[in-house]
Scaffold this motif. Structure first.
Motif, PDB file in Angstrom:
ATOM      1  N   ALA A   1       0.844  -1.196   0.000  1.00  0.00           N
ATOM      2  CA  ALA A   1       0.000   0.000   0.000  1.00  0.00           C
ATOM      3  C   ALA A   1       0.876   1.241   0.000  1.00  0.00           C
ATOM      4  CB  ALA A   1      -0.922   0.008   1.226  1.00  0.00           C
ATOM      5  N   ALA A   2       0.733   2.067  -1.028  1.00  0.00           N
ATOM      6  CA  ALA A   2       1.489   3.324  -1.157  1.00  0.00           C
ATOM      7  C   ALA A   2       2.977   3.115  -0.928  1.00  0.00           C
ATOM      8  CB  ALA A   2       0.946   4.360  -0.172  1.00  0.00           C
ATOM      9  N   PRO A   3       3.606   2.157  -1.617  1.00  0.00           N
ATOM     10  CA  PRO A   3       5.010   1.850  -1.319  1.00  0.00           C
ATOM     11  C   PRO A   3       5.957   3.002  -1.638  1.00  0.00           C
ATOM     12  CG  PRO A   3       4.277   0.686  -3.297  1.00  0.00           C
ATOM     13  CD  PRO A   3       3.060   1.293  -2.676  1.00  0.00           C
TER      14      PRO A   3
ATOM     15  N   THR B   1      -0.255  -7.633  -4.789  1.00  0.00           N
ATOM     16  CA  THR B   1      -1.086  -6.498  -5.186  1.00  0.00           C
ATOM     17  C   THR B   1      -0.400  -5.207  -4.770  1.00  0.00           C
ATOM     18  OG1 THR B   1      -3.131  -7.773  -4.963  1.00  0.00           O
ATOM     19  CG2 THR B   1      -3.329  -5.376  -4.935  1.00  0.00           C
ATOM     20  N   LEU B   2      -0.379  -4.237  -5.665  1.00  0.00           N
ATOM     21  CA  LEU B   2       0.213  -2.922  -5.400  1.00  0.00           C
ATOM     22  C   LEU B   2      -0.881  -1.872  -5.523  1.00  0.00           C
ATOM     23  CD1 LEU B   2       3.573  -1.583  -6.825  1.00  0.00           C
ATOM     24  CD2 LEU B   2       1.573  -0.121  -6.687  1.00  0.00           C
ATOM     25  N   TYR B   3      -1.115  -1.108  -4.463  1.00  0.00           N
ATOM     26  CA  TYR B   3      -2.075  -0.012  -4.475  1.00  0.00           C
ATOM     27  C   TYR B   3      -1.322   1.306  -4.653  1.00  0.00           C
ATOM     28  CZ  TYR B   3      -5.839  -3.082  -2.854  1.00  0.00           C
ATOM     29  OH  TYR B   3      -6.783  -4.082  -2.752  1.00  0.00           O
TER      30      TYR B   3
ATOM     31  N   ASP C   1      -5.041   1.288  -9.114  1.00  0.00           N
ATOM     32  CA  ASP C   1      -4.987   2.737  -8.995  1.00  0.00           C
ATOM     33  C   ASP C   1      -6.174   3.196  -8.156  1.00  0.00           C
ATOM     34  OD1 ASP C   1      -4.764   5.439  -9.228  1.00  0.00           O
ATOM     35  OD2 ASP C   1      -4.871   5.515 -11.419  1.00  0.00           O
ATOM     36  N   VAL C   2      -5.892   3.758  -6.974  1.00  0.00           N
ATOM     37  CA  VAL C   2      -6.961   4.184  -6.067  1.00  0.00           C
ATOM     38  C   VAL C   2      -7.096   5.700  -6.047  1.00  0.00           C
ATOM     39  CG1 VAL C   2      -6.742   2.132  -4.632  1.00  0.00           C
ATOM     40  CG2 VAL C   2      -5.394   4.156  -4.071  1.00  0.00           C
TER      41      VAL C   2
END
Length: 530
Positions: free
Chosen positions: A399-401, A424-426, A463-464
Motif C-alpha cells: 500500500a502506497a510503497p 497487489t500494489l495499491y 490505482d486508487v
C-alpha cells in the motif's frame, strides 16, 4: 536532500502518522483516472454498465468466493504440492454461511459481529477487546520489578525460588558462624533449587512475562508479545478514534476511542506456543501481518492493526510488526536508516511464522516506507527457497510503497512472486507524501500512479486515485470503505482483480492495471460494508 522532504511534509501537516491527537492517559473504562499516454480504457462513468453487470459478484458483503477458487493458485507441480494447497482451496470454495459458523459472531453493533480470533465483546462496557500479537525491534523503556510475572507452572517456580533464597540465606548465616559443612549443604540446596526453577523456564513449563512494556523509537533487539486493544461500539469503519482537543477530549475513553490497554512481552517459545494455539482454535487458520510506515509509534501501529482487522473483517489472527520509526514528522532521515536496519529482523520473524505458526495462510500488508523492509526481506527469503518449494506466503499487499519504482520493476517484483502466491500494489496520483519523496530522491516511487504507474507482469496494480479523504492522500489503506472492501475480497475471498466488481480495467501498452471506482460509484455494486 532530506531537508527538502521535511519542508514538504511540514507544509502538508503530517504524512502517514497514526499518532493520537493528544498524549495518552489511563482509559476511563475513483472518480479520477491515471494520466497515462498509453491508457486506452474509457472513463469510469462510461464503464458503469460493466459494474452494474458485475454487481451480482458483490450483491452481499462479504463477497462470495470465486466459482473456481483453485484457478487463483498456481498449478501444483506434484501430488504433495496439491495436498498442501487443498485446505485453502477448500475454504475458498465453501459458502460464506458455512465459513462463519462458530466464528466470533456477537450480539451488538454490526461492525462487531465478526471479530478476529481471540477477541471478546463486553456489551455492558460498550467495547470489544481485540488481541494483537506483535514483534518489534524497538528498545524497551526500563521496567519495574512488579512488571515481571510468571505464567504456566507458576507455583512450583515460586516455591523453588523461595527455597533457593532461603537456602542461600542459611548458607551465609552458617558461614558467618563458622559451620562450614552446614554452609556447604545449604549452598548446594540453593544452587539446586535455583537450577530447577531455571530449568522450568528454559524447558517452557513456566514463562517469564513482562507486563506494561513501553517501546520507544530507539533500536533494540527483536522481541515478541501480545497486546489488547479495545474498539468501542461507536467505532466508525475506517477510523482509529482518538481523543481530540477539538472535541474537548483530554483522556482516553474505551467507550469512544480505540485504546491500547495492555502490552505483554513474551519469550520466543511462549509467543510461538500461544500463537499456534490461537491459530488452531480459530475458524480460519490465517494470519494478517501489518508493517507500518514512516512517522508511526508502537502504540499507533498496534491500534491501526486492530482497526484494519475489525473493519475488513478478518477472522484469523492479526499481527503487528513495528520497527523503530521516530514517530515524528522530522524523523524521515532516521526512519530511512532504521527501515533498512530492520530488514534482517523482519526476515527472521516472517520465516518463524511460516515454520511454527501452523497457519494455512500468511498474508502480509505493508504501508509506505514499511514496504522497503518487506520487499527487502522477501527478496532475501527468495534466495533461501529451493526451486520446488511452495511460496511460504499467500497475499502480499503493498500500500502506497515508498520504494524506488525502477528498483521495484527490475529487482524486487520478481522476488516477491517467488515468495508469495499473489502480489497487489495499491497506487495513487493523489499521494502528495510520495510526490514529496520523489522530489527528494529524484526518481518516481512505486506507489505513484499517473504516467509513472508501475505495471509489471505477475503483480496486480490497483490505482486508487480519487478515493482518499485524508489530508495527504496517504492513508487510504485503512481509512476508506471502498479500499477496505477491496482488501476483504482480495485477502479473504482470494478474488483476482478481474473478479472484483468495483475494479475497472485500464490498458497500459500490452498489459492491464485496474482502477478502483470512487466511493460514490462503488456503492452501486455493493452495499455498505459491515
Amino acid at each position: 536532500m532530506a531537508t527538502l522532504l521535511l519542508c514538504h511534509l511540514a507544509f502538508m501537516a503530517g504524512c502517514s502518522s497514526e499518532r493520537p491527537d493528544v498524549a495518552t492517559a489511563p482509559p476511563e473504562t475513483a472518480e479520477s483516472t491515471a494520466a497515462s499516454g498509453r491508457e486506452t480504457a474509457a472513463p469510469i462513468e462510461a464503464q458503469a454498465p460493466r459494474i452494474d453487470a458485475g454487481a451480482h459478484a458483490a450483491s452481499a458483503y462479504p463477497a462470495p468466493a470465486p466459482e473456481h477458487p483453485a484457478a487463483n493458485y498456481p498449478a501444483p507441480e506434484s501430488a504433495a504440492a496439491a495436498e498442501a494447497m487443498a485446505p485453502m482451496a477448500m475454504r475458498s470454495a465453501a459458502p460464506m454461511s458455512h465459513q462463519l459458523q462458530g466464528s466470533n459472531q456477537l450480539q451488538g453493533p454490526e461492525h462487531l459481529h465478526e471479530l478476529p480470533a481471540g477477541s471478546t465483546h463486553a456489551a455492558e462496557e460498550g467495547y470489544a477487546t481485540v488481541q494483537v500479537f506483535y514483534a518489534t525491534d524497538r528498545a524497551r523503556d526500563p521496567l519495574s520489578l512488579e512488571a515481571y510475572q510468571i505464567s504456566g507452572a507458576r507455583q512450583p517456580v515460586m516455591l523453588l525460588g523461595v527455597l533457593a533464597v532461603g537456602c542461600g540465606f542459611l548458607a551465609l548465616l552458617s558461614m558467618l558462624r563458622g559451620r562450614s559443612s552446614a554452609s556447604a549443604v545449604a549452598a548446594l540446596g540453593a544452587v539446586g533449587s535455583g537450577g530447577m526453577a531455571a530449568a522450568c523456564v528454559v524447558l517452557g513449563s513456566a514463562n517469564i512475562e513482562k507486563h506494561g512494556v513501553i517501546y520507544n523509537s530507539e533500536r533494540g533487539t527483536l522481541t515478541r508479545g501480545v497486546c489488547e486493544v479495545t474498539v468501542p461500539d461507536s467505532h466508525q469503519r475506517g477510523q482509529v478514534e482518538r481523543p481530540s482537543l477539538l472535541r474537548f477530549e483530554f483522556r482516553e475513553d474505551q467507550r469512544k476511542h480505540v485504546v491500547l490497554t495492555s502490552a505483554v512481552e513474551l519469550t520466543q517459545n511462549d509467543f510461538q506456543r500461544r500463537l499456534a494455539e490461537l491459530v488452531d482454535e480459530s475458524d480460519e487458520r490465517d494470519l494478517l501481518v501489518f508493517i507500518h510506515g514512516y512517522n508511526v509509534d508502537f502504540e499507533s501501529a498496534v491500534q491501526r492493526t486492530a482497526q484494519i482487522a475489525v473493519d475488513l473483517p478478518f477472522h484469523g489472527v492479526p499481527i503487528c510488526y513495528s520497527w523503530p520509526s521516530q514517530g515524528t514528522l522530522l524523523g524521515y532521515p532516521v526512519d530511512e536508516n532504521n527501515v533498512a536496519w530492520t530488514t534482517s529482523h523482519l526476515r527472521s520473524f516472517l520465516m518463524e511464522l511460516a515454520e511454527s505458526s501452523g497457519a494455512d495462510s500468511i498474508n502480509l500488508v505493508a504501508h509506505s516506507m514499511g514496504n522497503r523492509a518487506l520487499t527487502s526481506a522477501l527478496s532475501e527469503i527468495s534466495f533461501q527457497l529451493s526451486e520446488d518449494e511452495q511460496p511460504p506466503f499467500d497475499r502480499v499487499v503493498l500500500a502506497a510503497p515508498d520504494v524506488d519504482a525502477d528498483h521495484f520493476r527490475k529487482d524486487l517484483a520478481p522476488r516477491l512472486l517467488e515468495t508469495s502466491r499473489h502480489v497487489t500494489l495499491y497506487a495513487s496520483s493523489d499521494d502528495r507524501a510520495l510526490i514529496a519523496s520523489k522530489q527528494v530522491h529524484g526518481y518516481p516511487r512505486a506507489g505513484e500512479s499517473g504516467s509513472q504507474i508501475v505495471v509489471v507482469p505477475g503483480v496486480e496494480t490497483i490505482d486508487v486515485s480519487g478515493i482518499d479523504l485524508s489530508l495527504l492522500g496517504h492513508s487510504y489503506y485503512g481509512d476508506n470503505g471502498a479500499m477496505l472492501r477491496d482488501l476483504f475480497q482480495l485477502v479473504h475471498d482470494r478474488l483476482p482483480a478481474g473478479q472484483r466488481a468495483s475494479l475497472l480495467p485500464r490498458g497500459y501498452g500490452t498489459m492491464t492495471y485496474w482502477q478502483l471506482a470512487a466511493a460514490s460509484l462503488a456503492e452501486r455494486v455493493a452495499p455498505p460494508v459491515r
